[in-house]
Design a protein around this motif. Structure first.
Motif, short mmCIF file in Angstrom:
data_model
loop_
_atom_site.label_atom_id
_atom_site.label_comp_id
_atom_site.label_asym_id
_atom_site.label_seq_id
_atom_site.Cartn_x
_atom_site.Cartn_y
_atom_site.Cartn_z
N GLN A 265 -1.16 4.35 4.79
CA GLN A 265 -0.05 3.88 3.97
C GLN A 265 -0.06 4.53 2.59
O GLN A 265 0.99 4.88 2.05
N PHE A 266 -1.25 4.71 2.01
CA PHE A 266 -1.34 5.42 0.73
C PHE A 266 -0.79 6.84 0.90
O PHE A 266 -0.03 7.34 0.06
N LYS A 267 -1.22 7.47 1.98
CA LYS A 267 -0.80 8.84 2.28
C LYS A 267 0.72 8.91 2.45
O LYS A 267 1.38 9.81 1.90
N GLU A 268 1.28 7.96 3.18
CA GLU A 268 2.73 7.91 3.39
C GLU A 268 3.47 7.81 2.05
O GLU A 268 4.44 8.54 1.80
N GLY A 269 3.00 6.91 1.21
CA GLY A 269 3.66 6.73 -0.09
C GLY A 269 3.53 7.94 -0.98
O GLY A 269 4.50 8.33 -1.66
N ALA A 270 2.36 8.57 -0.96
CA ALA A 270 2.14 9.77 -1.79
C ALA A 270 3.04 10.91 -1.34
O ALA A 270 3.63 11.62 -2.18
N ASN B 263 0.79 -1.23 0.00
CA ASN B 263 0.00 0.00 0.00
C ASN B 263 0.83 1.28 0.00
O ASN B 263 0.38 2.31 -0.50
N VAL B 264 2.03 1.22 0.58
CA VAL B 264 2.92 2.38 0.48
C VAL B 264 3.31 2.58 -0.99
O VAL B 264 3.35 3.71 -1.49
N LYS B 265 3.54 1.46 -1.68
CA LYS B 265 3.87 1.53 -3.11
C LYS B 265 2.70 2.11 -3.91
O LYS B 265 2.92 2.87 -4.86
N VAL B 266 1.47 1.76 -3.52
CA VAL B 266 0.29 2.34 -4.18
C VAL B 266 0.34 3.86 -4.10
O VAL B 266 0.16 4.56 -5.10
N GLY B 267 0.59 4.38 -2.91
CA GLY B 267 0.67 5.83 -2.73
C GLY B 267 1.79 6.45 -3.54
O GLY B 267 1.65 7.55 -4.10
N GLU B 268 2.93 5.76 -3.59
CA GLU B 268 4.06 6.26 -4.39
C GLU B 268 3.68 6.32 -5.87
O GLU B 268 4.02 7.29 -6.57
N LEU B 269 3.01 5.28 -6.35
CA LEU B 269 2.57 5.28 -7.75
C LEU B 269 1.62 6.43 -8.03
O LEU B 269 1.71 7.09 -9.07
N GLN B 270 0.71 6.68 -7.10
CA GLN B 270 -0.25 7.79 -7.27
C GLN B 270 0.49 9.12 -7.32
O GLN B 270 0.22 9.97 -8.19
#
Length: 363
Positions: free
Chosen positions: A184-189, A145-152
């Motif tokens: 986790q999305f927020k962290e990655g973004a 999910n961190v990767k999801v945020g990074e991709l976004q």
């Protein structure tokens, strides 16, 4: 949505109510007719019916895989309709009915902890699905999910192009704080965006299109329509509400992210009112959850399936399988959601989108 605390008293009451009622009396979308003595029963609890993926993809894929692996297994299903109290009731009802393994995508990952503990105390195995629930779960399956945020975040920067500067004002609408995935999305973004653009307005949209639309309106009022370079939306449902707000404010097509690869989002990407989404292939996730559930039901080892370990919000170490997400833009629709059979070109290119589809090479 604020966190809802569900104490031991509430769980005890829920179990008492379930024990006195008939199967399906709890008002959920329960399916199946398993008796308390059935040892081949698996439960599936999903969090809401607003997010299109759960009813359309996750549920049927999960049920089909369970049937393939165990033809005499019975799947009990219920949807919480975004109500954590209802999900607690559904879990206790399944325990009373004799369900041996419960796969749950928690509406509120902290609030469900006492329900999970009560189920485990009765000998039930619990698999956390898509969202890492707190408590003594046996396994967890989701995406990185961190990767999801990074991709976004990276997709937003790519869409901004040379406008991606430290002065470029970006609006950030995150998911529900009660959902650990949202953090986790927020962290990655933030990993991708911090220092490269100015996150000038950041709020939670609670996974609701209406709330996200309201937050976007507030951002426009605060920052000025002409000063917003792009918008990070944590999922496609919220992106839909934001896209409508941008249109109403007569703001041209600015970069707008999303997640879940919903059909409406793919169509917005084709039309240019959303720049990207994140595709998390539902079938591998549902299939893995079904395999874990059947293995646990049959007393088999799960380490070959859940090949990594994560720590939940309650500090529990959980065996996990984390799948790989993929960023989707107009350029790779054919190679992702169409290639995998999630949607056909005909699904995407309805009359309203025919012209845009032609321009995008989707014919």
């Amino acid at each position: 949505m604020r966190r809802v605390a569900i104490g031991a008293t509430a769980i005890s009451l829920a179990l008492s109510v379930a024990a006195c009622g008939k199967a399906g009396d709890d008002g959920d979308s329960d399916s199946g007719s398993t008796s308390g003595s059935d040892s081949k029963s698996i439960g599936l609890l999903l969090p809401d019916s607003v997010t299109a993926r759960y009813e359309k993809f996750d549920k049927p894929y999960f049920e089909a895989k369970v049937k393939e692996l165990c033809d005499d297994c019975d799947v009990q299903y219920a949807n919480a309709a975004a109500d954590p109290n209802k999900q607690a009731q559904q879990m206790s009802t399944m325990v009373t009915k004799g369900v041996k393994v419960i796969v749950v995508s928690a509406q509120d990952s902290a609030a469900i902890k006492s329900s999970i503990q009560a189920a485990v105390d009765k000998g039930v195995k619990v698999v956390a699905y898509d969202r890492l629930a707190q408590g003594p779960v046996s396994a967890y399956v989701s995406f990185d999910n961190v990767k999801v945020g990074e991709l976004q975040g990276q997709a937003l920067l790519d869409a901004l192009g040379d406008k991606a500067t430290p002065k470029a004002k970006v609006v950030m609408i995150n998911g529900d704080d009660a959902d650990p995935n949202a953090g986790q999305f927020k962290e990655g973004a933030h990993k991708a965006l911090d220092g490269k653009v100015d996150i000038a307005y950041e709020q939670s949209g609670l996974w609701k299109d209406t709330v996200a639309a309201e937050k976007m309106s507030a951002a426009i009022t605060q920052l000025g329509a002409k000063n917003i370079a792009g918008v990070y939306a944590a999922n496609d449902g919220m992106a839909g509400g934001i896209a409508n707000t941008l249109k109403g404010a007569k703001i041209g097509s600015i970069p707008l992210t999303g997640q879940d690869a919903e059909l409406a989002a793919i169509q917005r990407i084709v039309a240019g009112t959303q720049s990207s989404t994140v595709y998390k292939a539902y079938k591998p996730e549902a299939d893995t959850a079904a395999e874990l559930a059947v293995n646990l039901l049959e007393g088999k080892d799960i380490k070959s399936l859940a090949d990594t370990e994560v720590t939940s919000g309650s500090g529990d170490k959980v065996q996990a399988k984390l799948l790989t997400p993929v960023s989707v833009t107009k350029e790779n629709i054919k190679d992702t959601v169409v290639k995998d059979g999630l949607y056909t070109v005909a699904d995407i290119c309805t009359a309203e989108y025919a012209k845009a589809c032609k321009s995008a090479g989707l014919e």
